[in-house]
Design a protein around this motif. Structure first.
Motif, PDB file in Angstrom:
ATOM      1  N   PRO A   1       0.830  -1.208   0.000  1.00 33.69           N
ATOM      2  CA  PRO A   1       0.000   0.000   0.000  1.00 33.69           C
ATOM      3  C   PRO A   1       0.865   1.259   0.000  1.00 33.69           C
ATOM      4  O   PRO A   1       1.963   1.278   0.546  1.00 33.69           O
ATOM      5  N   THR A   2       0.341   2.307  -0.580  1.00 33.96           N
ATOM      6  CA  THR A   2       1.120   3.536  -0.718  1.00 33.96           C
ATOM      7  C   THR A   2       1.418   4.202   0.624  1.00 33.96           C
ATOM      8  O   THR A   2       2.345   5.006   0.721  1.00 33.96           O
ATOM      9  N   ASP A   3       0.619   3.897   1.656  1.00 35.55           N
ATOM     10  CA  ASP A   3       0.859   4.526   2.959  1.00 35.55           C
ATOM     11  C   ASP A   3       1.754   3.683   3.862  1.00 35.55           C
ATOM     12  O   ASP A   3       1.863   3.946   5.062  1.00 35.55           O
ATOM     13  N   THR A   4       2.426   2.673   3.311  1.00 39.13           N
ATOM     14  CA  THR A   4       3.299   1.819   4.113  1.00 39.13           C
ATOM     15  C   THR A   4       4.507   2.598   4.606  1.00 39.13           C
ATOM     16  O   THR A   4       5.235   3.188   3.804  1.00 39.13           O
ATOM     17  N   ASP A   5       4.704   2.624   5.898  1.00 36.90           N
ATOM     18  CA  ASP A   5       5.870   3.286   6.486  1.00 36.90           C
ATOM     19  C   ASP A   5       7.027   2.285   6.527  1.00 36.90           C
ATOM     20  O   ASP A   5       6.906   1.232   7.172  1.00 36.90           O
ATOM     21  N   PRO A   6       8.138   2.568   5.832  1.00 34.76           N
ATOM     22  CA  PRO A   6       9.245   1.610   5.786  1.00 34.76           C
ATOM     23  C   PRO A   6       9.753   1.206   7.158  1.00 34.76           C
ATOM     24  O   PRO A   6       9.991   0.022   7.427  1.00 34.76           O
ATOM     25  N   GLY A   7       9.914   2.182   8.048  1.00 32.20           N
ATOM     26  CA  GLY A   7      10.434   1.875   9.371  1.00 32.20           C
ATOM     27  C   GLY A   7       9.519   0.955  10.153  1.00 32.20           C
ATOM     28  O   GLY A   7       9.976   0.013  10.817  1.00 32.20           O
ATOM     29  N   GLU A   8       8.200   1.188  10.071  1.00 31.58           N
ATOM     30  CA  GLU A   8       7.256   0.358  10.810  1.00 31.58           C
ATOM     31  C   GLU A   8       7.198  -1.056  10.244  1.00 31.58           C
ATOM     32  O   GLU A   8       7.084  -2.036  10.996  1.00 31.58           O
ATOM     33  N   LEU A   9       7.284  -1.189   8.931  1.00 37.90           N
ATOM     34  CA  LEU A   9       7.291  -2.525   8.338  1.00 37.90           C
ATOM     35  C   LEU A   9       8.540  -3.298   8.752  1.00 37.90           C
ATOM     36  O   LEU A   9       8.468  -4.490   9.089  1.00 37.90           O
ATOM     37  N   LEU A  10       9.679  -2.627   8.758  1.00 41.67           N
ATOM     38  CA  LEU A  10      10.926  -3.294   9.121  1.00 41.67           C
ATOM     39  C   LEU A  10      10.945  -3.654  10.609  1.00 41.67           C
ATOM     40  O   LEU A  10      11.475  -4.706  10.986  1.00 41.67           O
ATOM     41  N   LYS A  11      10.339  -2.821  11.459  1.00 43.98           N
ATOM     42  CA  LYS A  11      10.228  -3.164  12.874  1.00 43.98           C
ATOM     43  C   LYS A  11       9.363  -4.408  13.052  1.00 43.98           C
ATOM     44  O   LYS A  11       9.672  -5.294  13.867  1.00 43.98           O
ATOM     45  N   ALA A  12       8.263  -4.473  12.300  1.00 39.79           N
ATOM     46  CA  ALA A  12       7.397  -5.648  12.370  1.00 39.79           C
ATOM     47  C   ALA A  12       8.142  -6.899  11.887  1.00 39.79           C
ATOM     48  O   ALA A  12       7.882  -8.006  12.378  1.00 39.79           O
ATOM     49  N   LEU A  13       9.041  -6.715  10.947  1.00 39.79           N
ATOM     50  CA  LEU A  13       9.807  -7.842  10.422  1.00 39.79           C
ATOM     51  C   LEU A  13      10.787  -8.403  11.445  1.00 39.79           C
ATOM     52  O   LEU A  13      10.866  -9.619  11.648  1.00 39.79           O
ATOM     53  N   VAL A  14      11.541  -7.519  12.095  1.00 39.52           N
ATOM     54  CA  VAL A  14      12.611  -8.005  12.978  1.00 39.52           C
ATOM     55  C   VAL A  14      12.139  -8.294  14.391  1.00 39.52           C
ATOM     56  O   VAL A  14      12.814  -9.011  15.133  1.00 39.52           O
ATOM     57  N   ALA A  15      10.968  -7.765  14.782  1.00 39.46           N
ATOM     58  CA  ALA A  15      10.510  -7.925  16.161  1.00 39.46           C
ATOM     59  C   ALA A  15      10.396  -9.387  16.596  1.00 39.46           C
ATOM     60  O   ALA A  15      10.885  -9.744  17.679  1.00 39.46           O
ATOM     61  N   PRO A  16       9.769 -10.276  15.809  1.00 38.02           N
ATOM     62  CA  PRO A  16       9.677 -11.672  16.259  1.00 38.02           C
ATOM     63  C   PRO A  16      11.037 -12.348  16.412  1.00 38.02           C
ATOM     64  O   PRO A  16      11.213 -13.210  17.282  1.00 38.02           O
ATOM     65  N   ILE A  17      11.987 -11.943  15.581  1.00 39.98           N
ATOM     66  CA  ILE A  17      13.325 -12.542  15.639  1.00 39.98           C
ATOM     67  C   ILE A  17      14.042 -12.098  16.910  1.00 39.98           C
ATOM     68  O   ILE A  17      14.566 -12.929  17.669  1.00 39.98           O
TER      69      ILE A  17
END
Length: 204
Positions: free
Chosen positions: A153-169
């Motif tokens: 989506p055009t409103d995707t915040d890169p920082g928030e997506l990357l935080k969601a990616l690394v958080a479980p790890i």
């Protein structure tokens, strides 16, 4: 005739400038891995690097400054930023590289160092914050390219997506001690992408 005095033997030397800096930073990382932050000494780093400890103190005023610089240098170069042409593949490559790095003995030791004594050592706390900011900033093009391709989506915040990616790890690495492997990385990718497509991530 008096015999000449024997020439004192000197330890190995790595010269000055970038070569010296690289040797000292590498030696610091090795010492952190083998002995830990609390036991690290400038003498041990100097001996391992093949330099005099005065050289270290001349370039790094304190041992905390040396550790902070070594961590910044190591974490800034350990995970390359992919460009596969597909966001899922890019994120999978990022997540798997993170897992591969942080599950080595060196990675675990460095993570422990980055999380330790932050209250007593503000410089390390600042380095930890700066390291994550730098990693997210370098990975932002992965998300930006995906938005341009219509994959996110055009409103995707890169920082928030990357935080969601690394958080479980990092949650498993730091808190639960559960196994961390490529399956963990791939599931983290699925969760992060699902959150983005559901517009569940904070927006800018």
């Amino acid at each position: 005739m008096k015999s000449a005095e024997p020439t004192p033997q000197r330890g190995p030397t790595v010269g000055r400038g970038s070569r010296m800096r690289a040797a000292v930073l590498a030696a610091t990382i090795t010492e952190l891995t083998e002995t830990g932050y609390a036991a690290l000494t400038v003498d041990a780093v100097a001996q391992r690097a093949g330099v005099h400890k005065t050289t270290i103190y001349r370039n790094w005023k304190t041992s905390d400054g040396l550790v902070a610089d070594a961590l910044a240098h190591h974490f800034a170069t350990d995970i390359p930023i992919p460009d596969t042409g597909a966001v899922k593949d890019d994120l999978r490559a990022l997540a798997r590289a993170l897992v591969a790095t942080m599950t080595t003995s060196a990675g675990r030791a460095l993570l422990t160092t980055a999380l330790s004594d932050t209250a007593r050592t503000p410089q390390l706390a600042e380095i930890k914050r700066a390291l994550f900011e730098d990693r997210f900033r370098r990975a932002e093009p992965v998300v930006d390219r995906a938005v341009e391709r219509g994959e996110l989506p055009t409103d995707t915040d890169p920082g928030e997506l990357l935080k969601a990616l690394v958080a479980p790890i990092y949650f498993r690495l730091v808190f639960t001690g559960e196994p961390v492997d490529e399956t963990t990385a791939d599931r983290a990718v699925d969760v992060a992408l699902a959150a983005a497509h559901a517009h569940a991530l904070p927006t800018p």
